[in-house]
Structures are given as C-alpha cells and as structure tokens.
Design a protein around this motif. Sequence first.
Motif, PDB file in Angstrom:
ATOM      1  N   THR A  46     140.296  88.463 -11.868  1.00  0.00           N
ATOM      2  CA  THR A  46     140.791  87.338 -11.074  1.00  0.00           C
ATOM      3  C   THR A  46     140.293  86.018 -11.644  1.00  0.00           C
ATOM      4  O   THR A  46     141.066  85.065 -11.780  1.00  0.00           O
ATOM      5  N   PHE A  47     139.031  85.946 -11.976  1.00  0.00           N
ATOM      6  CA  PHE A  47     138.464  84.728 -12.564  1.00  0.00           C
ATOM      7  C   PHE A  47     139.166  84.372 -13.867  1.00  0.00           C
ATOM      8  O   PHE A  47     139.543  83.215 -14.095  1.00  0.00           O
ATOM      9  N   LEU A  48     139.367  85.378 -14.733  1.00  0.00           N
ATOM     10  CA  LEU A  48     140.012  85.123 -16.012  1.00  0.00           C
ATOM     11  C   LEU A  48     141.462  84.680 -15.845  1.00  0.00           C
ATOM     12  O   LEU A  48     141.931  83.783 -16.554  1.00  0.00           O
ATOM     13  N   VAL A  49     142.176  85.291 -14.908  1.00  0.00           N
ATOM     14  CA  VAL A  49     143.571  84.917 -14.696  1.00  0.00           C
ATOM     15  C   VAL A  49     143.666  83.507 -14.110  1.00  0.00           C
ATOM     16  O   VAL A  49     144.533  82.722 -14.513  1.00  0.00           O
ATOM     17  N   VAL A  50     142.789  83.165 -13.196  1.00  0.00           N
ATOM     18  CA  VAL A  50     142.806  81.808 -12.630  1.00  0.00           C
ATOM     19  C   VAL A  50     142.539  80.776 -13.720  1.00  0.00           C
ATOM     20  O   VAL A  50     143.204  79.738 -13.782  1.00  0.00           O
ATOM     21  N   VAL A  70     153.503  86.847 -15.611  1.00  0.00           N
ATOM     22  CA  VAL A  70     153.569  87.024 -17.065  1.00  0.00           C
ATOM     23  C   VAL A  70     152.233  87.510 -17.612  1.00  0.00           C
ATOM     24  O   VAL A  70     152.187  88.421 -18.458  1.00  0.00           O
ATOM     25  N   ILE A  71     151.145  86.946 -17.140  1.00  0.00           N
ATOM     26  CA  ILE A  71     149.814  87.350 -17.632  1.00  0.00           C
ATOM     27  C   ILE A  71     149.544  88.813 -17.295  1.00  0.00           C
ATOM     28  O   ILE A  71     149.093  89.592 -18.152  1.00  0.00           O
ATOM     29  N   TYR A  72     149.817  89.225 -16.059  1.00  0.00           N
ATOM     30  CA  TYR A  72     149.575  90.620 -15.691  1.00  0.00           C
ATOM     31  C   TYR A  72     150.531  91.564 -16.408  1.00  0.00           C
ATOM     32  O   TYR A  72     150.143  92.684 -16.776  1.00  0.00           O
ATOM     33  N   LEU A  74     151.691  91.083 -19.451  1.00  0.00           N
ATOM     34  CA  LEU A  74     151.110  91.196 -20.791  1.00  0.00           C
ATOM     35  C   LEU A  74     149.876  92.092 -20.799  1.00  0.00           C
ATOM     36  O   LEU A  74     149.679  92.896 -21.712  1.00  0.00           O
ATOM     37  N   LEU A  75     149.054  91.959 -19.790  1.00  0.00           N
ATOM     38  CA  LEU A  75     147.857  92.798 -19.691  1.00  0.00           C
ATOM     39  C   LEU A  75     148.228  94.274 -19.586  1.00  0.00           C
ATOM     40  O   LEU A  75     147.642  95.122 -20.271  1.00  0.00           O
ATOM     41  N   ILE A  76     149.191  94.585 -18.735  1.00  0.00           N
ATOM     42  CA  ILE A  76     149.626  95.968 -18.577  1.00  0.00           C
ATOM     43  C   ILE A  76     150.245  96.489 -19.871  1.00  0.00           C
ATOM     44  O   ILE A  76     149.989  97.634 -20.280  1.00  0.00           O
ATOM     45  N   ALA A  77     151.024  95.648 -20.548  1.00  0.00           N
ATOM     46  CA  ALA A  77     151.618  96.061 -21.818  1.00  0.00           C
ATOM     47  C   ALA A  77     150.541  96.332 -22.868  1.00  0.00           C
ATOM     48  O   ALA A  77     150.628  97.314 -23.622  1.00  0.00           O
TER      49      ALA A  77
END
Length: 99
Positions: A46-50, A70-72, A74-77
Amino acid sequence: MENLNLWQKFIANERFRRFVVLAGLIGILYLVRSLMSIILLTFIFTFLVVRAVSWVQKYLKLPSRLIVIVIYALLIALIYLGITIYIPKLIVQSELMVK
C-alpha cells in the motif's frame, strides 16, 4: 450514574487511557501474530503504491483509480511471469544440483 462517572474518570486520565490503548493494540497484535507477515506485506504494498501514484500524478494528470488499477495489473503480470518463467528453471537447476 456510577458508570458514567467511571467513564468520565477514564476519559480524564490521559496516561491510563494511553496505557489501555497500547495494551489493546499489543493484545490484538498477539492474537493476529500468525497473519503478521500478510499484514506487513499489505502495508508495504500500500505504501509503495501510494508513492507510485503520487509520482505518476506529478507527470500525468490521470485519475488515481486508473493509476492504481494499472500498477496492480502490472504487479500481477510480473508475478505471473516470474512464476511461469523462473519456477521451472529453479526446478531444473535443483534437479541438476541433486544429481
């Protein structure tokens, strides 16, 4: 009437109130100690995504929800690619090391 007076004394005593809150937090953390790694990973992600959302919004004027999605994604991919590419290689390397 006595309960209200006791509650007012509790609210008025700041030092005791802080102790009770701290003891409660310690108790809750003790009860969820088996989930502690998941909780910490959640806070870290959460901290990194914020931080990433605020960094992207400095350069692009996009809605924060879109950036988070988009960030999540990419993370899942990346996790999927890591599992499908590197796990088989690790298995082969482990078999070769045993032989």
